[in-house]
Design an enzyme around this catalytic site. Structure first.
Site, PDB file in Angstrom:
ATOM      1  N   GLY A  87      12.905  21.311  24.661  1.00 33.42           N
ATOM      2  CA  GLY A  87      13.758  20.072  24.613  1.00 33.42           C
ATOM      3  C   GLY A  87      13.965  19.750  25.730  1.00 33.42           C
ATOM      4  CB  THR A  88      15.698  21.247  28.683  1.00 35.03           C
ATOM      5  OG1 THR A  88      16.762  21.904  27.934  1.00 35.03           O
ATOM      6  CG2 THR A  88      16.015  21.213  30.237  1.00 35.03           C
ATOM      7  CG  ASN A 118      24.506  20.024  20.449  1.00 32.49           C
ATOM      8  OD1 ASN A 118      24.640  18.786  20.583  1.00 32.49           O
ATOM      9  ND2 ASN A 118      24.674  21.042  21.611  1.00 32.49           N
ATOM     10  CB  SER A 135      13.381  22.033  21.165  1.00 31.06           C
ATOM     11  OG  SER A 135      13.338  23.530  21.465  1.00 31.06           O
ATOM     12  CG  HIS A 188      14.200  27.386  20.920  1.00 26.66           C
ATOM     13  ND1 HIS A 188      15.485  27.852  20.923  1.00 26.66           N
ATOM     14  CD2 HIS A 188      14.037  26.394  21.879  1.00 26.66           C
ATOM     15  CE1 HIS A 188      16.197  27.213  21.716  1.00 26.66           C
ATOM     16  NE2 HIS A 188      15.582  26.205  22.218  1.00 26.66           N
ATOM     17  CB  CYS A 197      23.563  24.735  25.882  1.00 28.80           C
ATOM     18  SG  CYS A 197      21.920  24.759  25.023  1.00 28.80           S
TER      19      CYS A 197
HETATM   20  N1  PLP Z   1      19.095  18.823  22.983  1.00 26.95           N
HETATM   21  C1  PLP Z   1      19.837  19.255  22.096  1.00 26.95           C
HETATM   22  C2  PLP Z   1      20.674  18.437  21.109  1.00 26.95           C
HETATM   23  C3  PLP Z   1      19.846  20.608  21.842  1.00 26.95           C
HETATM   24  O1  PLP Z   1      20.622  21.318  20.927  1.00 26.95           O
HETATM   25  C4  PLP Z   1      19.258  21.472  22.796  1.00 26.95           C
HETATM   26  C5  PLP Z   1      19.392  22.968  22.670  1.00 26.95           C
HETATM   27  O2  PLP Z   1      20.288  23.282  22.294  1.00 26.95           O
HETATM   28  C6  PLP Z   1      18.445  20.952  23.508  1.00 26.95           C
HETATM   29  C7  PLP Z   1      18.302  19.412  23.703  1.00 26.95           C
HETATM   30  C8  PLP Z   1      17.785  21.739  24.672  1.00 26.95           C
HETATM   31  O3  PLP Z   1      16.488  22.066  24.058  1.00 26.95           O
HETATM   32  P1  PLP Z   1      15.683  23.505  24.484  1.00 26.95           P
HETATM   33  O4  PLP Z   1      16.721  24.769  24.265  1.00 26.95           O
HETATM   34  O5  PLP Z   1      14.513  23.388  23.814  1.00 26.95           O
HETATM   35  O6  PLP Z   1      15.650  23.037  25.956  1.00 26.95           O
END
Ligand code: PLP
Length: 375
Positions: free
Chosen positions: A69-70, A149, A199, A201, A323
């Site tokens: 996602g990032t 999230n 994403s 995972h 996070c």
């Molecule tokens: N965006 C949201 C809303 C998320 O909840 C997350 C991860 O918790 C991300 C982005 C980041 O995704 P990744 O962990 O795959 O980098």
């Protein structure tokens, strides 16, 4: 074990593991190779891309695989800001975005862009009216999340997309749909959305894989350059095992989506009922629109300490988002909650494999924690 932290990450589905093993051990060709193993891998890649495109409401050519996602979010935000830099420098996002969005925007601010951060109301929703008022002649990019999230609120992306189309048609609209995949149907075209991140995972695929939808109507600058894989949008040999795991998880989750949603809805209602029965003074944070995420404060019980009590009984949840790594939740703060609520907030997040026993274990562990911690 009672794993109730599925918005942080999920277990990989066994079918995804099987698909990945095959691509690591037997069909391990590089899709760019010219021999038969490479050709086979390229065919597989095409097939996986189609599967992921289907669940993202997109055409296969609109999907770029990323490391998660990032990376997908960084590619979208930096790519769009660069692409539109000649038109203007104004970006709109919100105070409740994931740090991948917030920190990308912060970096752009250091480079001279101007960012408006929309404030949510106390329920955790961004208002379309506030959004419209924030637009400027030089707005070039909007980045908002689909599902929050931490509190599970759904943002009004369809309304926002249509306002953007009429008021700032040159601006690019990016949606962070990481917590939305298989929670709500993804329809980027209906939302007038140009870029959308997901994403693997979070949905039963391994860590290290994600995707970016790039509407065929726009072009953005690639974030990673090199050999020109992924149609030039993301160079580097494609992580075929992860892509296979992601596509397989998508296929399974898609097939079971309505059943899964029904099950999770029941679990969420059960949790609410049991909390009311056993801990009636617990307060829910935000007004979620999806049943997967439930955020609750047990005032007087510090969440980091409560987490340890739960963990000692093999119950796993989050204090805010994983996070945020124990830092104060900027989402709850932006919603205007007081420190007592924020300090004691616990996020419970469900996956289809969860059961009522998990919830019973959570309630028991909460009760034990309250006895020990409540002051
Ligand atoms: N965006 C949201 C809303 C998320 O909840 C997350 C991860 O918790 C991300 C982005 C980041 O995704 P990744 O962990 O795959 O980098």
């Amino acid at each position: 074990m009672h794993y109730l932290d599925n918005s942080a990450t999920t277990a990989v589905l066994p079918e995804a593991v099987d698909a990945m093993t095959k691509l690591m051990v037997t069909d391990f060709g590089n899709p760019s190779s010219q021999h038969s193993m490479g050709i086979k891998a390229a065919k597989e890649l095409k097939n996986y891309r189609q599967k992921v495109a289907k669940v993202m409401g997109a055409d296969a050519q609109e999907i770029t695989f990323t490391s998660g996602g990032t990376e997908s979010i960084n590619t979208a935000i930096f790519g769009a800001a660069y692409k539109n830099r000649h038109i203007g420098r104004h970006i709109v996002t919100s105070e409740i975005e994931h740090s991948a969005v917030k920190n990308a925007c912060k970096r752009l601010q250091e480079d001279g862009y101007i960012v408006t951060y929309l404030k949510p109301d106390e329920t955790g929703h961004i208002s379309a009216e506030d959004f419209e008022n924030a637009l400027r002649e030089d707005t070039i990019l909007v980045s908002l999340m689909l599902v929050n999230n931490e509190v599970g609120t759904l943002q009004p992306v369809e309304k926002i997309g249509s306002i953007l189309k009429s008021k700032a048609p040159k601006a690019i609209f990016h949606i962070d749909a990481v917590q939305g995949l298989f929670r709500v149907p993804l329809t980027p075209k209906k939302w007038n959305c140009h870029l959308m991140s997901v994403s693997g995972h979070k949905i039963g695929a391994p860590k290290g894989i994600g995707a970016l939808y790039i509407s065929k109507d726009i072009k953005i600058r690639p974030y990673i350059v090199g050999g020109g894989q992924e149609n030039g949008m993301r160079s580097g040999t494609e992580p075929m095992p992860n892509i296979a795991g992601f596509a397989t998880a998508c296929e399974i989750r898609q097939k079971n989506m309505s059943e899964d949603l029904k099950h999770i809805n029941e679990l969420s209602n059960y949790l609410k009922t049991e909390l009311k029965r056993h801990i009636p003074w617990a307060v829910q944070n935000g007004e979620p629109d999806v049943p997967h995420v439930f955020n609750v404060s047990l005032e007087g019980c510090k969440s980091e300490v409560m987490l340890r009590v739960l963990e000692s009984r093999e119950v796993y949840v989050s204090a805010g988002s994983a996070c945020a790594k124990g830092k104060e939740s900027t989402v709850l703060k932006a919603m205007g909650l007081n420190n007592k609520r924020i300090d004691s907030a616990i996020r419970v997040s469900f996956a289809p494999f969860n059961t009522k026993e998990d919830i019973n274990a959570l309630i028991d562990a909460f009760k034990q924690g309250i006895k020990m911690l409540k002051r």
